[in-house]
Scaffold this motif. Sequence first.
Motif, PDB file in Angstrom:
ATOM      1  N   THR A 132      -8.406  -0.872  -5.375  1.00 38.08           N
ATOM      2  CA  THR A 132      -7.518   0.309  -4.596  1.00 38.08           C
ATOM      3  C   THR A 132      -7.645   0.480  -3.353  1.00 38.08           C
ATOM      4  N   LEU A 133      -8.796   0.175  -2.696  1.00 43.05           N
ATOM      5  CA  LEU A 133      -8.828   0.272  -1.135  1.00 43.05           C
ATOM      6  C   LEU A 133      -9.039  -0.844  -0.335  1.00 43.05           C
ATOM      7  N   PHE A 134      -8.957  -2.146  -1.132  1.00 42.06           N
ATOM      8  CA  PHE A 134      -9.212  -3.311  -0.250  1.00 42.06           C
ATOM      9  C   PHE A 134      -8.106  -3.657   0.700  1.00 42.06           C
ATOM     10  N   VAL A 135      -6.770  -3.494   0.421  1.00 40.51           N
ATOM     11  CA  VAL A 135      -5.810  -3.901   1.203  1.00 40.51           C
ATOM     12  C   VAL A 135      -5.831  -2.838   2.582  1.00 40.51           C
ATOM     13  N   LEU A 136      -6.340  -1.757   2.307  1.00 35.49           N
ATOM     14  CA  LEU A 136      -6.274  -0.722   3.245  1.00 35.49           C
ATOM     15  C   LEU A 136      -7.616  -0.774   3.943  1.00 35.49           C
ATOM     16  N   TYR A 137      -8.557  -1.244   3.618  1.00 32.38           N
ATOM     17  CA  TYR A 137      -9.852  -1.791   4.335  1.00 32.38           C
ATOM     18  C   TYR A 137      -9.549  -3.004   5.296  1.00 32.38           C
TER      19      TYR A 137
ATOM     20  N   THR B  80      -6.738  -4.002   6.203  1.00 29.69           N
ATOM     21  CA  THR B  80      -5.452  -3.862   7.186  1.00 29.69           C
ATOM     22  C   THR B  80      -6.127  -2.901   8.419  1.00 29.69           C
ATOM     23  N   THR B  81      -6.797  -1.828   7.934  1.00 27.75           N
ATOM     24  CA  THR B  81      -7.223  -1.041   8.793  1.00 27.75           C
ATOM     25  C   THR B  81      -8.333  -1.239   9.633  1.00 27.75           C
ATOM     26  N   GLU B  82      -9.489  -1.411   8.772  1.00 28.32           N
ATOM     27  CA  GLU B  82     -11.114  -1.494   9.207  1.00 28.32           C
ATOM     28  C   GLU B  82     -11.113  -2.967   9.737  1.00 28.32           C
ATOM     29  N   LEU B  83     -10.685  -3.768   9.017  1.00 26.23           N
ATOM     30  CA  LEU B  83     -10.847  -5.128   9.613  1.00 26.23           C
ATOM     31  C   LEU B  83      -9.872  -5.679  10.646  1.00 26.23           C
ATOM     32  N   GLY B  84      -8.791  -5.131  10.555  1.00 21.30           N
ATOM     33  CA  GLY B  84      -7.525  -5.392  11.487  1.00 21.30           C
ATOM     34  C   GLY B  84      -6.683  -6.623  11.105  1.00 21.30           C
ATOM     35  N   LEU B  85      -6.812  -6.944   9.843  1.00 18.52           N
ATOM     36  CA  LEU B  85      -5.779  -8.203   9.502  1.00 18.52           C
ATOM     37  C   LEU B  85      -4.526  -7.821   9.235  1.00 18.52           C
ATOM     38  N   SER B  86      -3.640  -8.710   9.524  1.00 22.55           N
ATOM     39  CA  SER B  86      -2.182  -8.559   9.475  1.00 22.55           C
ATOM     40  C   SER B  86      -1.899  -9.184   7.972  1.00 22.55           C
ATOM     41  N   ALA B  87      -0.870  -8.316   7.508  1.00 18.42           N
ATOM     42  CA  ALA B  87      -0.235  -8.960   5.921  1.00 18.42           C
ATOM     43  C   ALA B  87      -0.155 -10.272   5.792  1.00 18.42           C
ATOM     44  N   GLY B  88       0.097 -11.041   7.112  1.00 25.87           N
ATOM     45  CA  GLY B  88       0.315 -12.501   6.853  1.00 25.87           C
ATOM     46  C   GLY B  88      -1.109 -13.223   6.655  1.00 25.87           C
ATOM     47  N   VAL B  89      -1.894 -12.680   7.397  1.00 24.04           N
ATOM     48  CA  VAL B  89      -3.372 -13.354   7.710  1.00 24.04           C
ATOM     49  C   VAL B  89      -3.968 -13.163   6.144  1.00 24.04           C
TER      50      VAL B  89
ATOM     51  N   SER C  41       4.091  -8.692  -6.256  1.00 26.40           N
ATOM     52  CA  SER C  41       4.188  -7.248  -6.233  1.00 26.40           C
ATOM     53  C   SER C  41       2.693  -6.447  -6.114  1.00 26.40           C
ATOM     54  N   GLN C  42       1.589  -7.343  -6.436  1.00 22.82           N
ATOM     55  CA  GLN C  42       0.442  -6.746  -6.199  1.00 22.82           C
ATOM     56  C   GLN C  42       0.068  -6.498  -4.629  1.00 22.82           C
ATOM     57  N   ILE C  43       0.544  -7.315  -3.836  1.00 23.66           N
ATOM     58  CA  ILE C  43       0.107  -7.234  -2.473  1.00 23.66           C
ATOM     59  C   ILE C  43       1.423  -6.522  -2.017  1.00 23.66           C
ATOM     60  N   ALA C  44       2.573  -6.766  -2.271  1.00 25.05           N
ATOM     61  CA  ALA C  44       3.680  -6.094  -1.667  1.00 25.05           C
ATOM     62  C   ALA C  44       3.858  -4.637  -2.039  1.00 25.05           C
ATOM     63  N   LEU C  45       3.555  -4.167  -3.313  1.00 26.19           N
ATOM     64  CA  LEU C  45       3.630  -2.632  -3.398  1.00 26.19           C
ATOM     65  C   LEU C  45       2.681  -1.820  -2.953  1.00 26.19           C
ATOM     66  N   PRO C  46       1.388  -2.134  -2.582  1.00 28.05           N
ATOM     67  CA  PRO C  46       0.508  -1.406  -1.650  1.00 28.05           C
ATOM     68  C   PRO C  46       0.842  -1.334  -0.266  1.00 28.05           C
ATOM     69  N   LEU C  47       1.323  -2.608   0.062  1.00 26.71           N
ATOM     70  CA  LEU C  47       1.992  -2.699   1.539  1.00 26.71           C
ATOM     71  C   LEU C  47       3.080  -1.943   1.809  1.00 26.71           C
ATOM     72  N   VAL C  48       3.914  -1.601   0.855  1.00 26.06           N
ATOM     73  CA  VAL C  48       4.963  -0.712   1.047  1.00 26.06           C
ATOM     74  C   VAL C  48       4.555   0.715   1.176  1.00 26.06           C
TER      75      VAL C  48
ATOM     76  N   VAL D 199       1.505   1.523   2.482  1.00 30.23           N
ATOM     77  CA  VAL D 199       0.729   1.330   3.878  1.00 30.23           C
ATOM     78  C   VAL D 199       1.729   1.550   4.886  1.00 30.23           C
ATOM     79  N   LEU D 200       2.478   0.541   4.755  1.00 29.82           N
ATOM     80  CA  LEU D 200       3.484   0.046   6.038  1.00 29.82           C
ATOM     81  C   LEU D 200       4.708   0.933   6.114  1.00 29.82           C
ATOM     82  N   ALA D 201       5.327   1.276   5.135  1.00 29.00           N
ATOM     83  CA  ALA D 201       6.674   1.911   4.903  1.00 29.00           C
ATOM     84  C   ALA D 201       6.461   3.396   4.879  1.00 29.00           C
ATOM     85  N   LEU D 202       5.400   3.928   4.045  1.00 30.74           N
ATOM     86  CA  LEU D 202       5.121   5.298   3.945  1.00 30.74           C
ATOM     87  C   LEU D 202       4.034   5.741   4.607  1.00 30.74           C
TER      88      LEU D 202
END
Length: 437
Positions: free
Chosen positions: A246-251, A253-262, A37-44, A46-49
């Motif tokens: 708080t900002l790591f997943v956003l950073y 996926t957006t600035e470093l361009g990493l996919s969720a899987g990577v 959930s720690q990775i999935a909830l922020p990705l919800v 970012v990616l869904a909303l």
Amino acid sequence: MTASGRLSAAVPDLLRKRSFRRYWTGQSISLVGDQLSQIALPLVAVLALHADAAQMGWLATAQLMPALLLSLPAGAWADGRAHRRRVMIATDLARALLVASVPIAYVLDALTFTQLYAVALGIGALTVLFDVCNTILFVSLISAERYIEGNSLVNGSRAMSFVAGPSAGGLLVQLFTAPLALLADAVTYLASACCLARITPVEPSAVPPSKGHFTAGLRWILRSRVMRATFAGSATVQFFNFTFHTLFVLYATTELGLSAGVLGSVLGVGAIGGLVGAALTGRLVRRVGIGPAVIVGFAAFPVPLLLVPLADGPDPLVLSLLFLAEFGSCVGAMIVDISLGSLQTALIPHSLRARVNGAYRTLTHGMRPLGALAGGALGTTIGLRPTLWIATAGAVMCLVWVLPSPVPHIRELPNTPPEPAHGAPSASASASSPSSG
């Protein structure tokens, strides 16, 4: 020696005890779910909303704010209950329902930020109640001389969850979308409840409320030099670490361009450091002492994260730096969690255990929502990378509090202080232990 004999010898003594084995199994499963959930909830978000930095800050704050507001009353309430295990089972079931509501709403095309905030807030509140009861259940299943071994096993599972959780979470998000990946977390809460239902420990007696009952844990902490110093160090780490997360997943996926899987794979492989830290802590404590091990952990946890805002350039370099940051930080996290957790468990009287834990969580975990708010505000104002530099450098300042304290001079786990009369802090609780310095 036969194969079965070698296998038996390889199993830690505590895991041969049925009650602790079931408790540990439930904790292990639940910890994997937490990482999902720690990775999935922020990705919800970012990616869904399509959340921005400010909305990510509010989401993290919603899940973390109960630690600030509810830990103290939850600890006082738990010390006055005779059946904390039943409370833990109820919180597991309630968290399963809350987490499952997110994929249901997503499938019905009804998912909103309001629901996401409400789910995060509910999970945070139930987790506070679970955790203050868990401190009492732990000492009901294990003797004082086994605290380091027991903490090593539980935190070893936590380290394993760092390896399996992000990788599995990233893969599930890629295969089934972020909201549907949360169904796996709901299942882990149900499994944890089943394991808890199968043990019957003799819990410490309930403490009848008396004058000063509510604030007894906080007063006990303030009288202990060790607890004051470790509180200040932990609070510093918690504030800046949650500014960072708080900002790591956003950073990433957006600035470093990493996919969720990577991203999940890198974090999962790097989290092997937690297993290394869990395996090494017992040896480290025996070699240098419990206090110096705490100091090593406080240093080794935040310093490697400085590599994250440094990450830039070709993908192999970026991924290598993120891996090293995660690996090193996880080593340090296990060392400080096991050594500090064992030291504090040995210091706290049984009759004050939930109240001290609740007060400590208020003072330290309460920094988490403040750090999350700061992360959202700074990320919006000055950008993601500069905020991560501030967060990682700030976390290292935890050493300012613990180095001048009595902690570096403690070599052995102290005997648990005498039980205070009627739940009031005892003068000898700090004077007769190494916390008096």
